[in-house]
Enzyme design. Structure first.
Site, mmCIF file in Angstrom:
data_model
loop_
_atom_site.group_PDB
_atom_site.id
_atom_site.type_symbol
_atom_site.label_atom_id
_atom_site.label_comp_id
_atom_site.label_asym_id
_atom_site.label_seq_id
_atom_site.Cartn_x
_atom_site.Cartn_y
_atom_site.Cartn_z
ATOM 1 N N ASP A 59 0.865 -1.181 0.000
ATOM 2 C CA ASP A 59 0.000 0.000 0.000
ATOM 3 C C ASP A 59 0.898 1.225 0.000
ATOM 4 O O ASP A 59 1.888 1.270 0.736
ATOM 5 C CB ASP A 59 -0.875 -0.050 1.269
ATOM 6 C CG ASP A 59 -2.007 0.955 1.202
ATOM 7 O OD1 ASP A 59 -1.710 2.169 1.079
ATOM 8 O OD2 ASP A 59 -3.171 0.548 1.282
ATOM 9 N N ALA A 82 -0.646 4.188 -8.943
ATOM 10 C CA ALA A 82 -1.588 4.096 -7.824
ATOM 11 C C ALA A 82 -1.971 5.488 -7.342
ATOM 12 O O ALA A 82 -1.133 6.376 -7.250
ATOM 13 C CB ALA A 82 -0.959 3.318 -6.670
ATOM 14 N N ALA A 83 -3.242 5.658 -7.065
ATOM 15 C CA ALA A 83 -3.715 6.944 -6.536
ATOM 16 C C ALA A 83 -5.157 6.831 -6.080
ATOM 17 O O ALA A 83 -5.885 5.924 -6.521
ATOM 18 C CB ALA A 83 -3.627 8.029 -7.610
ATOM 19 N N THR A 126 -0.971 14.804 -13.877
ATOM 20 C CA THR A 126 -2.299 15.003 -14.457
ATOM 21 C C THR A 126 -2.549 16.439 -14.936
ATOM 22 O O THR A 126 -2.056 17.400 -14.332
ATOM 23 C CB THR A 126 -3.389 14.627 -13.425
ATOM 24 O OG1 THR A 126 -4.647 15.138 -13.865
ATOM 25 C CG2 THR A 126 -3.114 15.234 -12.051
ATOM 26 N N TYR A 151 -7.319 16.699 -4.889
ATOM 27 C CA TYR A 151 -6.652 15.713 -5.765
ATOM 28 C C TYR A 151 -5.506 16.372 -6.523
ATOM 29 O O TYR A 151 -4.368 15.898 -6.522
ATOM 30 C CB TYR A 151 -7.678 15.132 -6.741
ATOM 31 C CG TYR A 151 -7.073 14.345 -7.898
ATOM 32 C CD1 TYR A 151 -6.689 13.016 -7.737
ATOM 33 C CD2 TYR A 151 -6.890 14.931 -9.158
ATOM 34 C CE1 TYR A 151 -6.142 12.297 -8.797
ATOM 35 C CE2 TYR A 151 -6.338 14.223 -10.217
ATOM 36 C CZ TYR A 151 -5.976 12.905 -10.031
ATOM 37 O OH TYR A 151 -5.430 12.195 -11.083
ATOM 38 N N LYS A 155 -1.397 15.917 -6.314
ATOM 39 C CA LYS A 155 -0.651 15.503 -7.510
ATOM 40 C C LYS A 155 0.430 16.520 -7.870
ATOM 41 O O LYS A 155 1.470 16.165 -8.401
ATOM 42 C CB LYS A 155 -1.614 15.337 -8.693
ATOM 43 C CG LYS A 155 -2.424 14.039 -8.641
ATOM 44 C CD LYS A 155 -1.579 12.853 -9.071
ATOM 45 C CE LYS A 155 -2.401 11.589 -9.213
ATOM 46 N NZ LYS A 155 -1.621 10.443 -9.689
ATOM 47 N N HIS A 181 -8.135 10.148 -19.950
ATOM 48 C CA HIS A 181 -8.130 9.037 -20.909
ATOM 49 C C HIS A 181 -9.021 7.932 -20.388
ATOM 50 O O HIS A 181 -9.088 7.658 -19.203
ATOM 51 C CB HIS A 181 -6.715 8.567 -21.213
ATOM 52 C CG HIS A 181 -5.871 8.376 -19.998
ATOM 53 N ND1 HIS A 181 -5.269 9.428 -19.340
ATOM 54 C CD2 HIS A 181 -5.567 7.260 -19.308
ATOM 55 C CE1 HIS A 181 -4.611 8.965 -18.303
ATOM 56 N NE2 HIS A 181 -4.780 7.655 -18.254
ATOM 57 N N ARG A 186 -12.711 1.993 -17.772
ATOM 58 C CA ARG A 186 -12.644 3.212 -16.970
ATOM 59 C C ARG A 186 -13.583 3.038 -15.771
ATOM 60 O O ARG A 186 -14.678 2.454 -15.912
ATOM 61 C CB ARG A 186 -13.096 4.387 -17.838
ATOM 62 C CG ARG A 186 -13.159 5.731 -17.159
ATOM 63 C CD ARG A 186 -11.810 6.227 -16.701
ATOM 64 N NE ARG A 186 -11.698 7.676 -16.829
ATOM 65 C CZ ARG A 186 -10.878 8.408 -16.089
ATOM 66 N NH1 ARG A 186 -10.118 7.845 -15.163
ATOM 67 N NH2 ARG A 186 -10.806 9.722 -16.289
#
Ligand code: NDP
Ligand code: GDP
Length: 333
Positions: A59, A82-83, A126, A151, A155, A181, A186
């Site tokens: 994790d 991972a996020a 992102t 978020y 990032k 994307h 998705r």
């Protein structure tokens, strides 16, 4: 010699597409997976690669498990996918989002520095980091960042710490600044898949309405299968760098609805869409549209799947899946 990759977030959309690509290139692929009461390998199964991956439990919030994973895999390349990846949830869980998306990356980089300093590192950055910067034109690698959600803020921290490890320790660290994307796998919480799943269920009589938030947002939507190729290409380049990965086109949610309902041959999508304030966000990103000219020039990467093809691919896949689910339920009766 056969290369080894460690992919975090391997169970996610991008993890599955990347695992498939790396396996096709004859990599040994290790995947970091979180312990779960009900582990889900659906995405990897969908792409037919679930049994070809070596799984390591771990994790991103647990440094001990990260050290163990790197010690076990001894990877040449590490892809950190991972996020807590859903912008909407980041207002409800800002601390967890920061623990995973920001602090998790420091833990990972530190373990790599200690154990495999020559390994190459890819970070899933992102377009959300841009916020509403440069709304009128294409966002480039030089557009100022102005993150608009917990978020995106987490990032952005990760983006800078990745650059910092590159500059401080000479490590090979690359940020892929990926625009939205999508694909048939998705997550269903994201607007595209929520729509295509809803369209399939409406088509097959299981649902009447899709409840959505802001229909005016514009996104630069590409196909996940194309975008994982760009990740790999960044990692093969002689020098580490940061690249935008995008299509250069932008479309509204309305455009997506138009195409999706048309593909399913359902008239008047407005009869099947309800606006629900619960799906509006405290701070919105109005327009994303990226220039991938640096990736095109330096990596020779370009997107293959066009917007219309992407929508059709997702609608067709969801109609097929829901049809199968109906058959399976009928057979059980
Ligand atoms: P998904 O949500 O499909 O996958 C996220 C993955 O991260 C899942 O496998 C999830 O595991 C894993 N994960 C979450 N928390 C932890 C944790 N604490 N420790 C270990 N693993 C964890 O995302 P995508 O595949 O769509 O995106 C991949 C990456 O790219 C993400 O970092 C995302 O933020 C970023 N990104 C995505 C874009 C997109 O449009 N798809 C655009 C730009 C960036 P589990 O299955 O257990 O939940
Ligand atoms: P994001 O760009 O990573 O936030 O991807 P999403 O697919 O979650 O959202 C894309 C855009 O769709 C955002 O501007 C959302 O506000 C908008 N949107 C409108 N309705 C919805 C909805 O019901 N769910 C989601 N996820 N987004 C919605």
């Amino acid at each position: 010699m056969r290369k080894t990759a460690l992919v975090t977030g391997i169970n996610g959309q991008d993890g599955a597409y990347l695992a498939k690509l790396l396996l096709e290139k004859d990599y040994r692929v290790f995947g970091l997976v979180r312990r779960s009461t009900r582990p889900s390998f659906h995405n990897l199964e969908y792409l037919g690669v679930a049994s070809a991956v070596d799984y390591i439990e771990g994790d991103l919030t647990d440094e001990v498990s990260i050290f163990q994973a790197i010690r076990l895999a001894r990877p040449d390349e590490i892809y950190n996918l991972a996020a807590q990846s859903f912008v909407g949830s980041s207002w409800d869980q800002p601390i967890l989002t920061a623990e995973i998306n920001a602090m998790g990356v420091v833990k990972l980089l530190n373990a790599i520095k200690e154990l495999t300093p020559h390994a190459r590192f890819y970070q899933a950055s992102t377009s959300e980091m841009f916020g509403n910067s440069n709304r009128a034109g294409l966002q480039t690698e030089n557009t100022p960042f102005h993150p608009r959600s917990p978020y995106a803020i987490a990032k952005l921290f990760a983006y800078w710490i990745v650059n910092n490890y590159k500059e401080s320790y000479g490590m090979f660290c690359a940020n892929g600044i990926l625009f939205n994307h999508e694909s048939p796998i998705r997550g269903k919480e994201f607007v595209t898949r929520k729509i295509t799943d809803g369209v399939a269920r409406i088509k097959l009589g299981l649902q009447d309405t899709i409840r959505l938030g802001n229909l005016e947002s514009k996104r630069d939507w590409g196909f996940a299968g194309d975008y994982v190729e760009a990740m790999w290409m960044m990692m093969q380049h002689a020098t580490p760098d940061n690249y935008i990965v995008s299509t250069g086109e932008t479309h509204t949610i309305r455009d997506f609805l138009d195409l999706a309902f048309r593909r399913a041959e359902i008239k008047n999508w407005k009869d099947h869409v309800a606006i629900d304030p619960r799906f509006k966000r405290p701070a919105e990103l109005f327009t994303l549209q990226g220039s991938c000219s640096k990736a095109a020039r330096k990596l020779k990467w370009k997107p293959r799947v066009k917007f219309e093809e992407l929508v059709e691919m997702m609608v067709d896949a969801d109609i097929e899946r829901v049809t199968q689910e109906i058959k399976n339920t009928a057979n059980k009766r």
